[in-house]
Design a protein around this motif. Structure first.
Motif, PDB file in Angstrom:
ATOM      1  N   GLN A   1      19.333  16.640  29.204  1.00 37.38           N
ATOM      2  CA  GLN A   1      19.664  15.357  29.823  1.00 37.38           C
ATOM      3  C   GLN A   1      19.251  14.168  28.947  1.00 37.38           C
ATOM      4  O   GLN A   1      19.484  13.022  29.310  1.00 37.38           O
ATOM      5  CB  GLN A   1      18.986  15.239  31.187  1.00 37.38           C
ATOM      6  N   ALA A   2      18.649  14.451  27.819  1.00 33.11           N
ATOM      7  CA  ALA A   2      18.185  13.371  26.938  1.00 33.11           C
ATOM      8  C   ALA A   2      19.371  12.589  26.379  1.00 33.11           C
ATOM      9  O   ALA A   2      20.454  13.136  26.160  1.00 33.11           O
ATOM     10  CB  ALA A   2      17.364  13.946  25.797  1.00 33.11           C
ATOM     11  N   GLN A   3      19.157  11.307  26.163  1.00 32.34           N
ATOM     12  CA  GLN A   3      20.184  10.439  25.593  1.00 32.34           C
ATOM     13  C   GLN A   3      19.670   9.852  24.289  1.00 32.34           C
ATOM     14  O   GLN A   3      18.472   9.616  24.134  1.00 32.34           O
ATOM     15  CB  GLN A   3      20.533   9.317  26.558  1.00 32.34           C
ATOM     16  N   SER A   4      20.582   9.605  23.375  1.00 38.15           N
ATOM     17  CA  SER A   4      20.207   8.981  22.112  1.00 38.15           C
ATOM     18  C   SER A   4      19.744   7.553  22.353  1.00 38.15           C
ATOM     19  O   SER A   4      20.255   6.866  23.234  1.00 38.15           O
ATOM     20  CB  SER A   4      21.385   8.958  21.137  1.00 38.15           C
ATOM     21  N   ALA A   5      18.785   7.129  21.553  1.00 44.52           N
ATOM     22  CA  ALA A   5      18.290   5.757  21.635  1.00 44.52           C
ATOM     23  C   ALA A   5      18.460   5.094  20.280  1.00 44.52           C
ATOM     24  O   ALA A   5      18.383   5.745  19.246  1.00 44.52           O
ATOM     25  CB  ALA A   5      16.824   5.745  22.047  1.00 44.52           C
ATOM     26  N   SER A   6      18.711   3.816  20.308  1.00 43.07           N
ATOM     27  CA  SER A   6      18.863   3.047  19.079  1.00 43.07           C
ATOM     28  C   SER A   6      17.804   1.962  19.046  1.00 43.07           C
ATOM     29  O   SER A   6      17.568   1.281  20.056  1.00 43.07           O
ATOM     30  CB  SER A   6      20.265   2.425  19.035  1.00 43.07           C
ATOM     31  N   PHE A   7      17.150   1.810  17.907  1.00 45.54           N
ATOM     32  CA  PHE A   7      16.121   0.795  17.731  1.00 45.54           C
ATOM     33  C   PHE A   7      16.492  -0.072  16.534  1.00 45.54           C
ATOM     34  O   PHE A   7      15.923   0.067  15.449  1.00 45.54           O
ATOM     35  CB  PHE A   7      14.748   1.441  17.518  1.00 45.54           C
ATOM     36  N   PRO A   8      17.439  -0.987  16.700  1.00 43.52           N
ATOM     37  CA  PRO A   8      17.965  -1.737  15.559  1.00 43.52           C
ATOM     38  C   PRO A   8      16.956  -2.670  14.900  1.00 43.52           C
ATOM     39  O   PRO A   8      17.104  -2.999  13.734  1.00 43.52           O
ATOM     40  CB  PRO A   8      19.122  -2.534  16.157  1.00 43.52           C
ATOM     41  N   ARG A   9      15.927  -3.082  15.598  1.00 41.16           N
ATOM     42  CA  ARG A   9      14.955  -4.006  15.020  1.00 41.16           C
ATOM     43  C   ARG A   9      13.729  -3.294  14.454  1.00 41.16           C
ATOM     44  O   ARG A   9      12.793  -3.923  13.987  1.00 41.16           O
ATOM     45  CB  ARG A   9      14.513  -5.039  16.051  1.00 41.16           C
ATOM     46  N   LEU A  10      13.730  -1.974  14.519  1.00 40.15           N
ATOM     47  CA  LEU A  10      12.606  -1.201  14.016  1.00 40.15           C
ATOM     48  C   LEU A  10      12.630  -1.210  12.493  1.00 40.15           C
ATOM     49  O   LEU A  10      13.636  -0.863  11.875  1.00 40.15           O
ATOM     50  CB  LEU A  10      12.689   0.236  14.535  1.00 40.15           C
ATOM     51  N   LYS A  11      11.539  -1.625  11.899  1.00 42.96           N
ATOM     52  CA  LYS A  11      11.465  -1.679  10.443  1.00 42.96           C
ATOM     53  C   LYS A  11      11.142  -0.294   9.894  1.00 42.96           C
ATOM     54  O   LYS A  11      10.303   0.412  10.452  1.00 42.96           O
ATOM     55  CB  LYS A  11      10.391  -2.662   9.995  1.00 42.96           C
ATOM     56  N   PRO A  12      11.777   0.094   8.794  1.00 41.56           N
ATOM     57  CA  PRO A  12      11.455   1.395   8.209  1.00 41.56           C
ATOM     58  C   PRO A  12      10.010   1.421   7.715  1.00 41.56           C
ATOM     59  O   PRO A  12       9.472   0.404   7.286  1.00 41.56           O
ATOM     60  CB  PRO A  12      12.427   1.536   7.034  1.00 41.56           C
ATOM     61  N   SER A  13       9.407   2.567   7.788  1.00 45.75           N
ATOM     62  CA  SER A  13       8.046   2.720   7.286  1.00 45.75           C
ATOM     63  C   SER A  13       8.029   2.493   5.783  1.00 45.75           C
ATOM     64  O   SER A  13       8.949   2.876   5.078  1.00 45.75           O
ATOM     65  CB  SER A  13       7.526   4.127   7.556  1.00 45.75           C
ATOM     66  N   THR A  14       6.977   1.877   5.321  1.00 46.73           N
ATOM     67  CA  THR A  14       6.817   1.695   3.887  1.00 46.73           C
ATOM     68  C   THR A  14       5.457   2.227   3.480  1.00 46.73           C
ATOM     69  O   THR A  14       4.535   2.320   4.296  1.00 46.73           O
ATOM     70  CB  THR A  14       6.920   0.218   3.474  1.00 46.73           C
ATOM     71  N   LYS A  15       5.341   2.588   2.245  1.00 47.64           N
ATOM     72  CA  LYS A  15       4.092   3.087   1.705  1.00 47.64           C
ATOM     73  C   LYS A  15       3.801   2.308   0.437  1.00 47.64           C
ATOM     74  O   LYS A  15       4.669   2.142  -0.413  1.00 47.64           O
ATOM     75  CB  LYS A  15       4.198   4.572   1.403  1.00 47.64           C
ATOM     76  N   THR A  16       2.577   1.837   0.325  1.00 52.21           N
ATOM     77  CA  THR A  16       2.173   1.106  -0.861  1.00 52.21           C
ATOM     78  C   THR A  16       1.867   2.099  -1.974  1.00 52.21           C
ATOM     79  O   THR A  16       1.179   3.095  -1.744  1.00 52.21           O
ATOM     80  CB  THR A  16       0.919   0.256  -0.555  1.00 52.21           C
ATOM     81  N   ILE A  17       2.407   1.809  -3.153  1.00 53.55           N
ATOM     82  CA  ILE A  17       2.124   2.648  -4.314  1.00 53.55           C
ATOM     83  C   ILE A  17       1.630   1.766  -5.446  1.00 53.55           C
ATOM     84  O   ILE A  17       1.820   0.557  -5.435  1.00 53.55           O
ATOM     85  CB  ILE A  17       3.367   3.447  -4.777  1.00 53.55           C
ATOM     86  N   SER A  18       1.025   2.402  -6.408  1.00 49.27           N
ATOM     87  CA  SER A  18       0.598   1.691  -7.606  1.00 49.27           C
ATOM     88  C   SER A  18       1.488   2.175  -8.748  1.00 49.27           C
ATOM     89  O   SER A  18       1.682   3.377  -8.928  1.00 49.27           O
ATOM     90  CB  SER A  18      -0.868   2.019  -7.906  1.00 49.27           C
ATOM     91  N   LEU A  19       2.039   1.248  -9.472  1.00 49.58           N
ATOM     92  CA  LEU A  19       2.961   1.586 -10.555  1.00 49.58           C
ATOM     93  C   LEU A  19       2.578   0.791 -11.788  1.00 49.58           C
ATOM     94  O   LEU A  19       2.534  -0.435 -11.751  1.00 49.58           O
ATOM     95  CB  LEU A  19       4.394   1.232 -10.115  1.00 49.58           C
ATOM     96  N   ARG A  20       2.292   1.480 -12.850  1.00 54.21           N
ATOM     97  CA  ARG A  20       1.919   0.807 -14.093  1.00 54.21           C
ATOM     98  C   ARG A  20       3.172   0.613 -14.949  1.00 54.21           C
ATOM     99  O   ARG A  20       3.901   1.558 -15.219  1.00 54.21           O
ATOM    100  CB  ARG A  20       0.885   1.621 -14.852  1.00 54.21           C
ATOM    101  N   LEU A  21       3.396  -0.636 -15.330  1.00 52.04           N
ATOM    102  CA  LEU A  21       4.545  -0.986 -16.167  1.00 52.04           C
ATOM    103  C   LEU A  21       4.047  -1.769 -17.375  1.00 52.04           C
ATOM    104  O   LEU A  21       3.078  -2.526 -17.265  1.00 52.04           O
ATOM    105  CB  LEU A  21       5.524  -1.873 -15.389  1.00 52.04           C
ATOM    106  N   PRO A  22       4.717  -1.620 -18.492  1.00 50.50           N
ATOM    107  CA  PRO A  22       4.387  -2.483 -19.624  1.00 50.50           C
ATOM    108  C   PRO A  22       4.585  -3.943 -19.216  1.00 50.50           C
ATOM    109  O   PRO A  22       5.536  -4.278 -18.493  1.00 50.50           O
ATOM    110  CB  PRO A  22       5.390  -2.073 -20.700  1.00 50.50           C
ATOM    111  N   GLU A  23       3.680  -4.808 -19.653  1.00 49.28           N
ATOM    112  CA  GLU A  23       3.753  -6.215 -19.264  1.00 49.28           C
ATOM    113  C   GLU A  23       5.084  -6.845 -19.646  1.00 49.28           C
ATOM    114  O   GLU A  23       5.627  -7.650 -18.889  1.00 49.28           O
ATOM    115  CB  GLU A  23       2.605  -7.001 -19.904  1.00 49.28           C
ATOM    116  N   THR A  24       5.600  -6.476 -20.807  1.00 50.37           N
ATOM    117  CA  THR A  24       6.877  -7.071 -21.232  1.00 50.37           C
ATOM    118  C   THR A  24       8.015  -6.672 -20.292  1.00 50.37           C
ATOM    119  O   THR A  24       8.881  -7.489 -19.993  1.00 50.37           O
ATOM    120  CB  THR A  24       7.226  -6.665 -22.675  1.00 50.37           C
TER     121      THR A  24
END
Length: 84
Positions: free
Chosen positions: A27-50
């Protein structure tokens, strides 16, 4: 449906019980959450300064934050390679 005094009690209960004993999932129905922000994960990324300087210049030309530009480029590349 059981009554719980705390969220921890409820969590412990559902870790050891099957929800189908309490709910008819047919009996379950699909739900929509249009304002829900996707999960994000902070990462550390080393790049050459140039390289980072060049990315920031490109982002400035497009009037967008450089992190957003990097994410857009990564997403586009992953989507293009997925189709290959």
């Amino acid at each position: 449906m059981p009554e719980f005094k705390t969220e921890a009690e409820e969590r412990a209960f559902w870790e050891t019980h099957d929800s189908s004993d309490y709910l008819d999932w047919r009996q379950a129905q699909s739900a929509s959450f249009p304002r829900l922000k996707p999960s994000t994960k902070t990462i550390s990324l080393r790049l050459p300064e140039t390289l980072l300087d060049r990315i920031k210049i490109e982002a400035n030309k497009r009037d967008m934050p450089y992190q957003s530009l990097i994410k857009a480029w990564l997403a586009r590349d992953v989507n293009e390679n997925r189709r290959s």
